[in-house]
Scaffold this motif. Structure first.
Motif, short mmCIF file in Angstrom:
data_model
loop_
_atom_site.label_atom_id
_atom_site.label_comp_id
_atom_site.label_asym_id
_atom_site.label_seq_id
_atom_site.Cartn_x
_atom_site.Cartn_y
_atom_site.Cartn_z
N UNK A 19 37.13 -72.66 -40.26
CA UNK A 19 38.06 -71.96 -39.39
C UNK A 19 38.02 -72.61 -38.01
N UNK A 20 38.22 -73.92 -37.99
CA UNK A 20 38.09 -74.66 -36.74
C UNK A 20 39.44 -74.99 -36.13
N UNK A 21 40.44 -74.14 -36.39
CA UNK A 21 41.77 -74.42 -35.92
C UNK A 21 42.60 -75.14 -36.95
N UNK A 22 41.99 -75.52 -38.07
CA UNK A 22 42.71 -76.21 -39.14
C UNK A 22 42.53 -75.48 -40.45
N UNK A 23 42.54 -74.15 -40.40
CA UNK A 23 42.42 -73.37 -41.63
C UNK A 23 43.64 -73.60 -42.51
N UNK A 24 43.57 -73.14 -43.74
CA UNK A 24 44.69 -73.32 -44.67
C UNK A 24 45.96 -72.68 -44.12
N UNK A 25 45.84 -71.48 -43.53
CA UNK A 25 47.02 -70.80 -43.00
C UNK A 25 47.63 -71.57 -41.83
N UNK A 26 46.75 -72.09 -40.95
CA UNK A 26 47.24 -72.87 -39.81
C UNK A 26 47.98 -74.11 -40.30
N UNK A 27 47.39 -74.81 -41.26
CA UNK A 27 48.02 -76.02 -41.80
C UNK A 27 49.37 -75.69 -42.45
N UNK A 28 49.38 -74.61 -43.25
CA UNK A 28 50.60 -74.24 -43.96
C UNK A 28 51.73 -73.89 -42.99
N UNK A 29 51.43 -73.09 -41.97
CA UNK A 29 52.46 -72.69 -41.00
C UNK A 29 53.05 -73.92 -40.29
N UNK A 30 52.19 -74.87 -39.89
CA UNK A 30 52.67 -76.07 -39.22
C UNK A 30 53.56 -76.90 -40.15
N UNK A 31 53.19 -77.01 -41.42
CA UNK A 31 53.97 -77.78 -42.39
C UNK A 31 55.31 -77.10 -42.67
N UNK A 32 55.29 -75.78 -42.75
CA UNK A 32 56.53 -75.05 -42.99
C UNK A 32 57.50 -75.21 -41.82
N UNK A 33 56.96 -75.14 -40.58
CA UNK A 33 57.81 -75.32 -39.40
C UNK A 33 58.43 -76.71 -39.39
N UNK A 34 57.64 -77.71 -39.77
CA UNK A 34 58.15 -79.08 -39.81
C UNK A 34 59.31 -79.19 -40.80
N UNK A 35 59.11 -78.63 -41.99
CA UNK A 35 60.15 -78.71 -43.02
C UNK A 35 61.43 -78.00 -42.56
N UNK A 36 61.26 -76.83 -41.95
CA UNK A 36 62.42 -76.08 -41.47
C UNK A 36 63.17 -76.85 -40.39
N UNK A 37 62.42 -77.50 -39.51
CA UNK A 37 63.04 -78.24 -38.40
C UNK A 37 63.70 -79.53 -38.85
N UNK A 38 63.30 -80.04 -40.01
CA UNK A 38 63.81 -81.34 -40.45
C UNK A 38 64.70 -81.24 -41.70
N UNK A 39 65.16 -80.01 -42.02
CA UNK A 39 66.11 -79.84 -43.11
C UNK A 39 65.54 -80.10 -44.49
N UNK A 40 64.25 -79.77 -44.68
CA UNK A 40 63.60 -79.99 -45.98
C UNK A 40 63.39 -78.66 -46.69
#
Length: 485
Positions: A19-40
């Motif tokens: 839980x060092x700032x790179x937990x599974x939930x943190x990683x997933x949220x960042x990846x989902x935001x990227x996909x949403x912002x880039x039309x994926x």
């Protein structure tokens, strides 16, 4: 935002405590935001809780297979090192996916070129290597100081030491642990019985198996010691020597009880391998199936004839080995022993046996010396071959499947060579003195079944039944004796 492609998201942490700032939930949220912002469109999400050095992570493999099937255009990760820290595996997957038109995208390292992605893999593996070395050194230092590494055993909690690291402190289960040692040390309770006692006392909380109880009884932490190196494993550093150090924690079992328990565990281990303390049948524990490798067990039929049957055939039904009459085994095993006893009863024959054995040992030693040199040369050749295979793989000249096949085959050959180099058994004439003493005790008479059992256990390593054939593997000390060769 117009839809421009499909994506799969892969997230990973090494442990469920990360839980060092790179937990599974943190990683997933960042990846989902990227996909949403880039039309994926996200068509699948995969997550692992395993070390990146392990290339056989289940969800990782599923993500790679999905990407290879071209069901997605991009594989999205939080950082490139989430994909893995095994450089050979990492570089191969990047290259193969790129060839199939699938991009690996890091949401925290956007716009990286293929070369920079590969460099990231190099840095990730080096970081793992450095971390492994640091952690190993730190654990060794703490163990030498009497501090505890890892989870506490039953009967202890761990608390922070003022100078860093952890120290064990007894908890409410310490009394139960002492009771378990006392019960087993008394000789009145089996391991299975002890397992039942433990699980009943803990009311189903964290149910323990028989193997877990065996490990509990073998743990030197209960007499105040810290063991280091037994469970160590690292891809980057050799397995350390197992050491015992006086711990900073108090013992909850006295040394005499612990020693008594160890003696019983060791004794029972030997007994189980030879059919028990008082075996019902003459060859119990010594007869093996030549088809599946499982032991045979004896039984008495209604006509009082003794037969041995393969345990796998009896309990699983998927071995076709035939049962065998004990009379046939007696003829093959006891016949040569009876002839040998008749010869050894003569003093001049004993002298001749000793002289023959000495000459044979001298010849074995001379042959072994030559063999050691040849094995050393073969080991060097295989090590060079292994390095060449690794180079071909990293250069992209060898597919992953072919690389793994050739590497595993070469490593098996190396292990076999190492085993041969380590094994240089030498039989001494004194090893067969117990048999001479047994001959003297019998004074020309044939042994009864109880005496035969002791003789067979001393001279026979195993009896193998293959279809209807019986072969005897004699123990090393007796293989050169007349009538047993």
């Amino acid at each position: 935002m117009p839809i421009v492609g499909k994506a799969a998201i892969y997230t990973r942490v090494s442990t469920d405590r990360q839980q060092d700032g790179a937990s599974l939930d943190v990683q997933l949220e960042a990846c989902q935001r990227y996909c949403e912002s880039n039309g994926l469109i996200v068509v699948a999400e995969f997550r692992d809780v395993l070390s990146g050095l392990n290339p056989d992570r289940l969800k990782y493999r599923e993500a790679i297979e999905l990407a290879r099937s071209k069901a997605v255009d991009k594989l999205i990760v939080w950082r490139l090192d989430r994909l893995g820290r095994d450089l050979a595996e990492y570089a191969t997957q990047l290259r193969d996916l790129k060839r199939q038109g699938v991009d690996v995208v890091s949401v925290t390292q956007p716009g990286e070129s293929v070369m920079m992605q590969q460099m990231a893999g190099v840095f990730a593996e080096q970081e793992s290597r450095d971390k492994s070395v640091r952690i190993a050194a730190s654990k060794l230092h703490r163990a030498k100081a009497g501090k505890w590494n890892g989870r506490p055993p039953l009967g202890y909690d761990k608390k922070q030491h003022p100078d860093g690291g952890y120290v064990l402190v007894p908890n409410r289960d310490a009394k139960l642990v002492r009771e378990l040692f006392t019960l087993y040390g008394s000789g009145n309770v089996s391991l299975y019985g002890l397992t039942d006692v433990l699980n009943e006392k803990r009311h189903g909380d964290d149910v323990r198996t028989r193997a877990a109880v065996w490990n509990l009884l073998k743990n030197p932490a209960y007499v105040g010691m810290v063991r280091h190196g037994k469970w160590s494993h690292s891809k980057f550093i050799p397995k350390p020597e197992v050491t015992l150090t006086k711990g900073l924690h108090p013992a909850i079992v006295d040394q005499a009880t612990f020693d008594r328990v160890q003696a019983r565990l060791n004794s029972n281990s030997r007994i189980r391998g030879t059919g028990g303390l008082r075996p019902t049948f003459l060859f119990a524990g010594l007869v093996y199936c030549g088809s599946c490798g499982r032991r045979y067990s004896g039984h008495r039929n209604p006509r009082e004839r003794i037969y041995y049957n393969c345990n796998r055939k009896v309990f699983a039904g998927d071995c076709k080995a035939s049962g065998i009459d004990e009379v046939r085994i007696r003829a093959v095993v006891l016949g040569p022993l009876e002839v040998l006893f008749g010869k050894l009863h003569q003093a001049e024959m004993r002298t001749m046996v000793r002289n023959d054995l000495e000459r044979e040992l001298a010849a074995i030693d001379a042959k072994a010396n030559v063999g050691q040199v040849e094995l050393g040369a073969e080991q060097s050749r295989l090590s060079t071959k292994l390095t060449r295979i690794e180079d071909l793989y990293l250069d992209g000249s060898l597919s992953r499947d072919r690389y793994l096949e050739r590497r595993e085959g070469t490593e098996r050959q190396l292990e076999a060579i190492k085993a041969k180099l380590a094994a240089h058994p030498r039989v001494s004439p004194t090893d067969i003195e117990p048999l001479f003493a047994r001959v003297d005790e019998l004074d020309g008479e044939l042994p009864n079944d109880d005496e035969w059992r002791e003789i067979v256990a001393e001279t026979v390593e195993r009896i193998v039944i293959r279809e209807h054939d019986i072969s005897v593997v004699w123990r090393e000390a007796y293989r050169s004796l007349p009538s047993l060769t």
